[in-house]
Enzyme design. Structure first.
Site, PDB file in Angstrom:
ATOM      1  N   ASP A   1      12.047 -67.365  23.548  1.00 18.20           N
ATOM      2  CA  ASP A   1      13.349 -68.075  23.557  1.00 18.20           C
ATOM      3  C   ASP A   1      14.298 -67.220  22.553  1.00 18.20           C
ATOM      4  OD1 ASP A   1      15.530 -69.536  23.485  1.00 18.20           O
ATOM      5  OD2 ASP A   1      14.767 -71.421  23.737  1.00 18.20           O
TER       6      ASP A   1
ATOM      7  N   HIS B   1      16.049 -68.252  27.028  1.00 18.12           N
ATOM      8  CA  HIS B   1      16.480 -69.652  27.041  1.00 18.12           C
ATOM      9  C   HIS B   1      16.892 -69.963  28.249  1.00 18.12           C
ATOM     10  CE1 HIS B   1      18.385 -72.522  24.612  1.00 18.12           C
ATOM     11  NE2 HIS B   1      19.273 -72.511  25.218  1.00 18.12           N
TER      12      HIS B   1
ATOM     13  N   SER C   1      18.554 -77.462  26.219  1.00 23.26           N
ATOM     14  CA  SER C   1      18.935 -76.941  25.160  1.00 23.26           C
ATOM     15  C   SER C   1      19.650 -77.814  24.190  1.00 23.26           C
ATOM     16  CB  SER C   1      19.991 -75.911  25.332  1.00 23.26           C
ATOM     17  OG  SER C   1      20.494 -75.000  24.193  1.00 23.26           O
TER      18      SER C   1
END
Length: 325
Positions: free
Chosen positions: A268, A296, A141
């Site tokens: 996502d 995600h 991320s």
């Protein structure tokens, strides 16, 4: 651009449909935290970072994991990766971005999605400590985006530090991500992040009064407003828009020289699929992998209640193959 092997592509279990379920379920099946040893490094500007290490195996490959926004070595993906590395005899370390190790950092600055200088300082020091071992870096991320910014801005100069890299669910276009998180169910993630970000920001004011307006920070309704008040000014950006533009890694992917896996599920909730890069936008060193599912940083596999083994195994396969190239 190297093509991903179809056999490597992630497929979600039938019992866990949809991007939101695939994102949230890892919190329920994250498994035990492996035994890690903490080390503190003093930074050149008078601050510190904390690194959590697996027990060291001399000469074995080293994987460095940069966590996501408000993440840590306790995050589900960090637990699963460190468990897998321990099981196969590799070395692993999770450097915590400033303020994320459970103790407030000392300086006004914290960390941000384009923190390439911090990434370089960490990886250079690790390369000097482990000169003879294969070294790999993964970022999840926000950490994945920061890693890609470093790779894209350094080009071939990054090659002496690591042998290969991987960015998982990186928000390659920060503006697209930020605005996407203001819509529908995605606001749940925004509220979660804002709760911890606001708490850390207000705590920082106790040590550094006057950095920003606490009442305005508490009123922030989304990441754009928070970044405008806190993240951007603390890290040298004019405002949120300037920060999101300059810290996005997507425009830099054409300059990456280190073999790098860029893994982004198309469902996502943080990153709209229409803003993901195509083959023409990346260098030959970059492998784009964009499975239909995964959420995600979810990647749950197996029968109910599921396991988190797919991602660690995929990363090790990629690193092993890249290290032999």
């Amino acid at each position: 651009m190297a093509s991903a092997n179809p056999a490597d592509s992630y497929r979600a279990p039938a019992w866990l449909p949809g991007g939101h379920a695939q994102t949230l379920w890892p919190l329920l099946c994250k498994g035990p935290r492996p035994r890690l040893q903490r080390e503190r490094w003093a930074t050149p500007d008078g601050d510190f970072i904390d690194l959590d290490w697996l027990p060291h195996t001399p000469g074995a490959p080293l994987v460095v994991l940069f966590h996501g926004l408000e993440g840590s070595s306790n995050s589900p993906y960090a637990r699963s990766l460190m468990r897998h590395l321990a099981a196969i005899g590799w070395n692993g370390v999770v450097p915590h971005f400033r303020g994320c190790s459970g103790e407030p950092n000392l300086r006004p600055r914290a960390y941000h999605a384009g923190d390439a200088d911090e990434i370089e300082w960490i990886l250079a020091r690790l390369a000097a400590r482990h000169p003879g071992a294969p070294r790999f870096a993964a970022g999840v991320s926000l950490g994945g985006n920061a890693l890609l910014v470093w790779l894209g801005t350094r080009g071939a100069a990054a090659c002496p530090h690591i042998d290969a890299a991987a960015a998982i669910c990186a928000p390659l276009d920060l503006a697209a991500m930020g605005h996407h998180l203001t819509r529908g169910f995605n606001q749940v993630y925004t509220r979660h992040f804002l709760t911890t970000l606001k708490h850390s920001a207000i705590a920082k004011l106790r040590a550094h009064p006057g950095l920003f307006d606490p009442a305005a920070v508490l009123r922030a309704r989304n990441l754009h407003e928070f970044d405008n008040l806190v993240t951007a000014p603390l890290h040298g950006f004019r405002d949120s828009d300037d920060y999101w533009r300059r810290a996005s890694s997507k425009p830099l992917l054409g300059a990456v020289a280190v073999p790098t896996l860029v893994l982004n599920p198309r469902n996502d909730p943080f990153m709209p699929a229409g803003h993901l890069p195509g083959p023409a936008e990346v260098s030959p060193a970059v492998t784009l992998e964009q499975p239909a599912e995964g959420g995600h940083v979810g990647f749950v596999s197996g029968p109910w209640p599921g396991r988190l083994g797919w991602l660690p195994q995929r990363l090790v396969r990629f690193f092993t193959a890249a290290g032999k190239a």
